[in-house]
Write a protein that holds these residues in place. Sequence first.
Motif, PDB file in Angstrom:
ATOM      1  N   SER A  46      90.462  96.135 -15.440  1.00 18.75           N
ATOM      2  CA  SER A  46      91.731  96.679 -14.967  1.00 18.75           C
ATOM      3  C   SER A  46      91.546  98.104 -14.483  1.00 18.75           C
ATOM      4  O   SER A  46      90.838  98.886 -15.108  1.00 18.75           O
ATOM      5  N   THR A  79      97.470  90.888  -7.792  1.00 21.08           N
ATOM      6  CA  THR A  79      97.387  91.040  -9.242  1.00 21.08           C
ATOM      7  C   THR A  79      97.589  89.693  -9.920  1.00 21.08           C
ATOM      8  O   THR A  79      97.945  88.696  -9.279  1.00 21.08           O
ATOM      9  N   ASP A  80      97.398  89.684 -11.226  1.00 18.08           N
ATOM     10  CA  ASP A  80      97.533  88.442 -11.977  1.00 18.08           C
ATOM     11  C   ASP A  80      98.948  87.880 -11.936  1.00 18.08           C
ATOM     12  O   ASP A  80      99.162  86.712 -12.231  1.00 18.08           O
ATOM     13  N   ASP A 126     103.858  92.021 -13.168  1.00 16.17           N
ATOM     14  CA  ASP A 126     103.625  92.779 -11.941  1.00 16.17           C
ATOM     15  C   ASP A 126     103.032  91.833 -10.913  1.00 16.17           C
ATOM     16  O   ASP A 126     102.074  91.128 -11.193  1.00 16.17           O
ATOM     17  N   THR A 127     103.626  91.789  -9.742  1.00 15.54           N
ATOM     18  CA  THR A 127     103.147  90.909  -8.675  1.00 15.54           C
ATOM     19  C   THR A 127     102.936  91.761  -7.427  1.00 15.54           C
ATOM     20  O   THR A 127     103.857  91.978  -6.634  1.00 15.54           O
ATOM     21  N   THR A 128     101.725  92.279  -7.286  1.00 13.60           N
ATOM     22  CA  THR A 128     101.366  93.096  -6.140  1.00 13.60           C
ATOM     23  C   THR A 128     100.447  92.278  -5.249  1.00 13.60           C
ATOM     24  O   THR A 128      99.482  91.672  -5.737  1.00 13.60           O
TER      25      THR A 128
END
Length: 134
Positions: A46, A79-80, A126-128
């Motif tokens: 990370s 991201t995950d 978090d969805t980037t």
Amino acid sequence: PDERERIELSGGTVMALEGDDGTDVGPARVWDSVAREKPGLAVSRSLGDGASRCLGVIAEPVVTMHQLQPMDRFLLIATDGLWDSLGNEQAVRITSRYLERNLPHVAIKALIEAVRREEGGQLVDDTTIILVVF
């Protein structure tokens, strides 16, 4: 060492989240103890989670190389929050559908909406998403 071994040698524990019924839910996560209280990070590498460094989470990336081919159309970095909800092929299929019409911004919105549907109408992580079009 492999990811799990590095984390365990650093004092971390690798276990899935425990659901309300006591069964394991979702991917393996990094915890500070078997009590599974914190941090519950679903990745072993990370850039921004400094609190997990002492548990063996590192910022060093896995580096691979790929020679671009004429059939390569885009690079999807996310991201995950995306990858825990959508498989690779599903994400590529959604992205391709909108890139065929030259709508990259709509492709990203469609990916986020697909994650939202998979997660019961909300974004739980978090969805980037970064979409690089060739």
